[in-house]
Design an enzyme around this catalytic site. Structure first.
Site, short mmCIF file in Angstrom:
data_model
loop_
_atom_site.label_atom_id
_atom_site.label_comp_id
_atom_site.label_asym_id
_atom_site.label_seq_id
_atom_site.Cartn_x
_atom_site.Cartn_y
_atom_site.Cartn_z
N ARG A 168 0.80 -1.24 0.00
CA ARG A 168 0.00 0.00 0.00
C ARG A 168 0.82 1.29 0.00
NH1 ARG A 168 -3.33 -3.43 -0.97
NH2 ARG A 168 -5.21 -3.86 0.23
N SER A 217 -10.48 -0.41 4.01
CA SER A 217 -9.94 -0.91 5.28
C SER A 217 -9.33 0.24 6.07
CB SER A 217 -8.86 -1.96 5.04
OG SER A 217 -9.44 -3.06 4.38
N GLU A 299 -4.40 2.36 7.57
CA GLU A 299 -4.26 2.15 6.12
C GLU A 299 -4.84 3.36 5.36
OE1 GLU A 299 -4.40 -1.80 4.67
OE2 GLU A 299 -5.57 -1.23 2.92
C1 LIG Z 1 -15.39 0.50 -0.25
C2 LIG Z 1 -13.88 0.58 -0.47
C3 LIG Z 1 -13.17 -0.57 -0.71
C4 LIG Z 1 -11.77 -0.52 -0.91
N1 LIG Z 1 -11.10 -1.67 -1.18
C5 LIG Z 1 -9.79 -1.62 -1.45
C6 LIG Z 1 -9.06 -2.82 -1.80
O1 LIG Z 1 -9.59 -3.91 -1.87
N2 LIG Z 1 -7.74 -2.70 -2.06
C7 LIG Z 1 -7.10 -1.51 -1.99
O2 LIG Z 1 -5.88 -1.47 -2.27
N3 LIG Z 1 -7.74 -0.37 -1.67
C8 LIG Z 1 -9.06 -0.40 -1.39
N4 LIG Z 1 -9.73 0.76 -1.07
C9 LIG Z 1 -8.97 2.02 -0.90
C10 LIG Z 1 -8.84 2.87 -2.17
O3 LIG Z 1 -9.91 2.62 -3.07
C11 LIG Z 1 -7.52 2.62 -2.89
O4 LIG Z 1 -6.42 2.94 -2.06
C12 LIG Z 1 -7.40 3.44 -4.18
O5 LIG Z 1 -6.26 3.00 -4.88
C13 LIG Z 1 -7.32 4.94 -3.94
O6 LIG Z 1 -7.47 5.58 -5.19
P1 LIG Z 1 -8.01 7.07 -5.30
O7 LIG Z 1 -8.04 7.44 -6.73
O8 LIG Z 1 -9.31 7.21 -4.58
O9 LIG Z 1 -6.87 7.86 -4.53
P2 LIG Z 1 -7.03 8.99 -3.40
O10 LIG Z 1 -7.72 8.41 -2.22
O11 LIG Z 1 -7.61 10.22 -3.98
O12 LIG Z 1 -5.51 9.26 -3.05
C14 LIG Z 1 -4.74 8.26 -2.41
C15 LIG Z 1 -3.26 8.62 -2.57
O13 LIG Z 1 -2.91 8.53 -3.95
C16 LIG Z 1 -2.30 9.76 -4.36
N5 LIG Z 1 -2.68 10.00 -5.76
C17 LIG Z 1 -3.88 9.88 -6.34
N6 LIG Z 1 -3.80 10.20 -7.65
C18 LIG Z 1 -2.52 10.55 -7.89
C19 LIG Z 1 -1.80 10.99 -9.03
N7 LIG Z 1 -2.39 11.17 -10.21
N8 LIG Z 1 -0.47 11.26 -8.90
C20 LIG Z 1 0.14 11.09 -7.72
N9 LIG Z 1 -0.47 10.67 -6.60
C21 LIG Z 1 -1.79 10.41 -6.69
C22 LIG Z 1 -2.86 10.82 -3.41
O14 LIG Z 1 -1.97 11.93 -3.33
C23 LIG Z 1 -2.90 10.03 -2.13
O15 LIG Z 1 -1.60 10.00 -1.58
C24 LIG Z 1 -11.12 0.72 -0.86
C25 LIG Z 1 -11.85 1.91 -0.63
C26 LIG Z 1 -13.22 1.83 -0.43
C27 LIG Z 1 -13.98 3.11 -0.21
#
Ligand SMILES: Cc1cc2nc3c(=O)[nH]c(=O)nc-3n(C[C@H](O)[C@H](O)[C@H](O)COP(=O)(O)OP(=O)(O)OC[C@H]3O[C@@H](n4cnc5c(N)ncnc54)[C@H](O)[C@@H]3O)c2cc1C
Length: 312
Positions: A168, A217, A299
Site C-alpha cells: 500500500r 480498510s 491504512e
Molecule cells: C469500499 C472501499 C473498498 C476498498 N477496497 C480496497 C481494496 O480492496 N484494495 C485496496 O488497495 N484499496 C481499497 N480501497 C482504498 C482505495 O480505493 C484505494 O487505495 C485506491 O487505490 C485509492 O485511489 P483514489 O483514486 O481514490 O486515490 P485517493 O484516495 O484520492 O488518493 C490516495 C493517494 O494517492 C495519491 N494519488 C492519487 N492520484 C494521484 C496521481 N495522479 N499522482 C500522484 N499521486 C496520486 C494521493 O496523493 C494520495 O496519496 C477501498 C476503498 C473503499 C472506499
C-alpha cells in the site's frame, strides 16, 4: 497567493471544499484546486508555480481522510483529458483519472486479466501510488511503467524500480503527479473474466459496507507472532478480529462508526467530521493496544490541518 498563480488552460479554483471530493465526505478547503486541461497544461503550471507552494495530487478520494482544516496546498485533480483507456495486445494504457473498475472491464473485453481492479473504487493514479490490490493481486504485479510530471514541471517515465512498490505504498517523490500508467495482464477468456468480476462484486457486497461512505480498510492487518514468539509478518492477524476482540465493532463517535457489517471499515454514518473519524480510529487503536498489546497502523491516509481556519 492569487497574484502569483500561473496562467492555466484548465480550471483553477480558489478555496475548494474537499468534503465534496472525498468518499467519506469530510475535509476542509484546499487553498486551490487545479484541474489541468492536459499534460502540457499541468507541466507548465508546475514549472511556473512558486516552489514554496505545496502540491497534493488527488484521485477520487477513496483512501483519504482530509482533516477539517483542509489543505494548505494546490490540490491537483485530473479529469477529462486523463481518463483514456487503450488496450494493445496484453498491454493496457490508462490515464490516471480512469476508474479502476473501467480499466478492469475494458481489459476483460479485450481478454486481458486485470480483474482484481474491478472492485477497488479508486482511480488509476491512486492505484499506482497506493499499490492497490485485492484477492492476492497488487498493482505492482501488472505495472509496466508510468508517466509523471515532476514538481518542477518535467515529464518523466517511471519504472517499477523508480517507484519501489511496497504494501500500500510507493516512493513517488512529494509533489510529483502521475498522469498515465501502462499495465500488462495475463490473457483470459472475456466471458470468464467478466464472470469472475461479478462474483467478486457480489462477495464484496455481502461482506463489506460498499453502499456506505467509507475509505476501505481502516487499518492494516497486524503482523502476528510465530510459534517461537518472534514478530512475524507471515503469521498475519486480521485487523477486524482484533477490533472485534476489543469490543469496538459498531463503536461510534459523533457521526463516525466502526461498521457493524465489517469492523475494520469506518463509515460516515451521517454528519461526521474528520475529527470524529480520526478520533474514533485513535480510540480503536488505544482499545486494541490496551487489551491485546497490538499496535494497529492506519491504512487510510490522513492529510491536512486539524483545525478549521478562522474564516472557514
Ligand atoms: C469500499 C472501499 C473498498 C476498498 N477496497 C480496497 C481494496 O480492496 N484494495 C485496496 O488497495 N484499496 C481499497 N480501497 C482504498 C482505495 O480505493 C484505494 O487505495 C485506491 O487505490 C485509492 O485511489 P483514489 O483514486 O481514490 O486515490 P485517493 O484516495 O484520492 O488518493 C490516495 C493517494 O494517492 C495519491 N494519488 C492519487 N492520484 C494521484 C496521481 N495522479 N499522482 C500522484 N499521486 C496520486 C494521493 O496523493 C494520495 O496519496 C477501498 C476503498 C473503499 C472506499
Amino acid at each position: 497567493m492569487s497574484d502569483t498563480m500561473p496562467e492555466v488552460r484548465g480550471k483553477l479554483v480558489e478555496s475548494k471544499l474537499l468534503s465534496e471530493l472525498t468518499w467519506l465526505r469530510v475535509g476542509g478547503p484546499a487553498d486551490w484546486l487545479f484541474m489541468p486541461a492536459d499534460v502540457e497544461d499541468l507541466a507548465q503550471f508546475l514549472a511556473a508555480l512558486s516552489r514554496d507552494v505545496a502540491v497534493f495530487p488527488m484521485g477520487v478520494g477513496s483512501n483519504l481522510i482530509v482533516r477539517d482544516g483542509g489543505l494548505r496546498a494546490v490540490v491537483i485533480k485530473m479529469g477529462r483529458g486523463f481518463n483514456h483507456i487503450e488496450v494493445e495486445g496484453n498491454r493496457v494504457r490508462a490515464g490516471v483519472a480512469a476508474l479502476d473498475a473501467h480499466v478492469a472491464r475494458k481489459a476483460a473485453d479485450a481478454g486481458v486479466d486485470l480483474t482484481f481492479l474491478r472492485t477497488i473504487p479508486g482511480s488509476v493514479g491512486g492505484a499506482v501510488k497506493m499499490n492497490a490490490g485485492c484477492y492476492g493481486s497488487y498493482t505492482a504485479d501488472v505495472f509496466t511503467e508510468a508517466t509523471a510530471v515532476t514538481r518542477d514541471g518535467k515529464i518523466v517515465t517511471l519504472t517499477a524500480d523508480d517507484l519501489q512498490f511496497q504494501y500500500r505504498q510507493t516512493e513517488l517523490p512529494e509533489g510529483w503527479v502521475l498522469v498515465e500508467a501502462v499495465f500488462e495482464g495475463p490473457s483470459g477468456v472475456p466471458e470468464a473474466l467478466h464472470t469472475r468480476m461479478e462474483a467478486q462484486l457480489k462477495k464484496r457486497d455481502e461482506t463489506q459496507p460498499t453502499k456506505e461512505r467509507s475509505a476501505g480498510s481502516t487499518f492494516r492487518n497486524p503482523a502476528g507472532f510465530s510459534s517461537t514468539g518472534q514478530a512475524d509478518d507471515t503469521h498475519e492477524l486480521k485487523a477486524w478480529k482484533v477490533i472485534d476482540d476489543a469490543g469496538m465493532r459498531g463503536a461510534t463517535r459523533g457521526g463516525a462508526q466502526m461498521s457493524e457489517m465489517h469492523s475494520n471499515f469506518m463509515i460516515n454514518a451521517g454528519g461526521a467530521t474528520a475529527a470524529d473519524l480520526e478520533g474514533l480510529g485513535e480510540e480503536v487503536r488505544k482499545k486494541v493496544y490496551d487489551s491485546a498489546q497490538i499496535t494497529l497502523e492506519w491504512e487510510i491516509m490522513r492529510v491536512g490541518e486539524p483545525t478549521p481556519r478562522a474564516d472557514q
